[in-house]
Design an enzyme around this catalytic site. Sequence first.
Site, PDB file in Angstrom:
ATOM      1  N   LYS A  75      43.250 -90.678  13.406  1.00 49.55           N
ATOM      2  CA  LYS A  75      44.296 -91.243  14.267  1.00 49.55           C
ATOM      3  C   LYS A  75      43.684 -92.391  15.054  1.00 49.55           C
ATOM      4  O   LYS A  75      43.572 -92.333  16.287  1.00 49.55           O
ATOM      5  CB  LYS A  75      44.851 -90.156  15.197  1.00 49.55           C
ATOM      6  CG  LYS A  75      45.717 -89.126  14.511  1.00 49.55           C
ATOM      7  CD  LYS A  75      47.125 -89.626  14.181  1.00 49.55           C
ATOM      8  CE  LYS A  75      47.973 -89.766  15.419  1.00 49.55           C
ATOM      9  NZ  LYS A  75      49.306 -90.354  15.087  1.00 49.55           N
ATOM     10  N   ASP A  86      42.125 -78.906   9.129  1.00 48.16           N
ATOM     11  CA  ASP A  86      42.693 -77.565   9.231  1.00 48.16           C
ATOM     12  C   ASP A  86      44.175 -77.621   8.857  1.00 48.16           C
ATOM     13  O   ASP A  86      44.687 -76.827   8.045  1.00 48.16           O
ATOM     14  CB  ASP A  86      42.520 -77.106  10.694  1.00 48.16           C
ATOM     15  CG  ASP A  86      42.725 -75.622  10.871  1.00 48.16           C
ATOM     16  OD1 ASP A  86      43.095 -74.958   9.895  1.00 48.16           O
ATOM     17  OD2 ASP A  86      42.533 -75.135  12.004  1.00 48.16           O
ATOM     18  N   ASP A 117      48.981 -88.313  10.564  1.00 50.08           N
ATOM     19  CA  ASP A 117      50.388 -87.878  10.534  1.00 50.08           C
ATOM     20  C   ASP A 117      51.080 -88.403   9.278  1.00 50.08           C
ATOM     21  O   ASP A 117      51.852 -87.700   8.619  1.00 50.08           O
ATOM     22  CB  ASP A 117      51.134 -88.296  11.807  1.00 50.08           C
ATOM     23  CG  ASP A 117      50.925 -89.757  12.175  1.00 50.08           C
ATOM     24  OD1 ASP A 117      49.941 -90.366  11.708  1.00 50.08           O
ATOM     25  OD2 ASP A 117      51.750 -90.310  12.937  1.00 50.08           O
ATOM     26  N   TYR A 137      37.155 -78.539  18.027  1.00 49.64           N
ATOM     27  CA  TYR A 137      36.966 -77.085  18.122  1.00 49.64           C
ATOM     28  C   TYR A 137      35.650 -76.738  18.814  1.00 49.64           C
ATOM     29  O   TYR A 137      35.458 -75.621  19.266  1.00 49.64           O
ATOM     30  CB  TYR A 137      36.996 -76.428  16.730  1.00 49.64           C
ATOM     31  CG  TYR A 137      38.355 -76.480  16.054  1.00 49.64           C
ATOM     32  CD1 TYR A 137      39.491 -76.897  16.753  1.00 49.64           C
ATOM     33  CD2 TYR A 137      38.515 -76.124  14.730  1.00 49.64           C
ATOM     34  CE1 TYR A 137      40.731 -76.954  16.142  1.00 49.64           C
ATOM     35  CE2 TYR A 137      39.760 -76.172  14.111  1.00 49.64           C
ATOM     36  CZ  TYR A 137      40.861 -76.597  14.823  1.00 49.64           C
ATOM     37  OH  TYR A 137      42.091 -76.648  14.216  1.00 49.64           O
ATOM     38  N   ASP A 171      46.126 -76.789   4.961  1.00 54.25           N
ATOM     39  CA  ASP A 171      47.153 -75.748   4.850  1.00 54.25           C
ATOM     40  C   ASP A 171      48.435 -76.295   4.219  1.00 54.25           C
ATOM     41  O   ASP A 171      49.112 -75.589   3.468  1.00 54.25           O
ATOM     42  CB  ASP A 171      47.463 -75.133   6.225  1.00 54.25           C
ATOM     43  CG  ASP A 171      46.547 -73.950   6.519  1.00 54.25           C
ATOM     44  OD1 ASP A 171      45.520 -73.816   5.821  1.00 54.25           O
ATOM     45  OD2 ASP A 171      46.856 -73.169   7.428  1.00 54.25           O
TER      46      ASP A 171
END
Length: 368
Positions: free
Chosen positions: A192, A249, A225, A141, A253
């Site tokens: 990852k 993020d 993942d 970001y 959620d």
Amino acid sequence: MATHKLLLLPGDGIGPEVMREVEKIVGWFAKNGVGFETETDLVGGSAYDAHGAAISEAAMVRAQDADAVLFGAVGGPKWDGVPYAVRPEAGLLRLRKDLGLFANLRPAICYPALADASSLKREVVEGLDIMIVRELTGGVYFGEPKEIVTLEDGSQRAVDTQLYTTAEIERITRVAFDLARKRRNKVSSAEKSNVMKSGVLWRQIVSRLHKAEGSDLQLEHVLADNCAMQLVRNPKQFDVIVTDNLFGDILSDIAAMLTGSLGMLPSASLGAEDPKSGTRKALYEPVHGSAPDIAGKGLANPIAMIGSFGMALRYSFGLVEAADLLEKAIANVLASGTRTKDIAAPGANAVGTQDVGDAIVKELSALS
Ligand code: NAD
């Protein structure tokens, strides 16, 4: 009686409504031996209306000076057209930046009384208690270059840069280790590393720090993942999950929705530890926004805001017993069926924002 300095920034929409309920809880603790010195200031659209900025310089000074900031919510249609630099969210971003809040803590707790409000089966979520620690000030970001460029043939190319340094990974990992020691001693680090260099470095540094400083803890590495999949398959396998800004993020959620309503989710953002005092700058806020659709109607669920104050008791003030008491009071009130519309049982009468605050205060007295 020790006093703790709290800055209340109720903000816009339902922010002031849910903050009023926190003030009742603060008042109860003050009467029962835990004193708070509170100040209140404007943030978001209400600050823009008063000062032309999403947070005033005076409020920033107060935030720097406080032991903890309690933040309600900002934004709403009234301010949709204001210049980008002074939009309501700019107040929150300024607070995060100036207070150096690099660690975002999002607990996902499923109260037994609400297990049926989750989209997952009761047995998968009942008793769930996990903590997601998200790096908040680095990663893709913020990494440069970050741009959209026009190529010679007229087409365009967009670039975001995922970037992490040793120091950034170490400090967020230390926060996760500290938290795990107060919980069930397990840390799952999500990245990852199979396809990203930043993931390779993340894994190496977390492993190295674990050897050097965290051998009392159980550490596992999990690909982000797979972590998403495991969160909906068997979330109770996790205790503390530590991860970067982007994956955090998304994963937080997912975890949030395991527990039912947005109105139930508190969060904390912490800064670096002061070497002298051992304290951290901290901001506590509900995950939800200003909910303009229900603002002013007394319908908002105040539990995310009250739970955020509970996190301040635990993480900023070390008042573990007070935090436990507040959580128990919330759980009992939920179990009694005193609930706002967003979490009311099918066919049950919903109560208003103030009723929930009052019921929690009454339960605090009953428990102590
Ligand atoms: P929202 O979280 O405000 O609302 C989403 C839905 O959840 C709405 O239907 C709302 O009524 C419901 N809801 C939210 N909190 C609730 C509560 N405590 N009790 C009961 N129901 C609740 O998100 P949105 O509608 O996408 O955004 C509304 C405004 O809030 C926008 O201006 C947005 O920019 C802002 N926002 C602010 C923050 C923040 O201050 N940190 C975060 C998200 C959104």
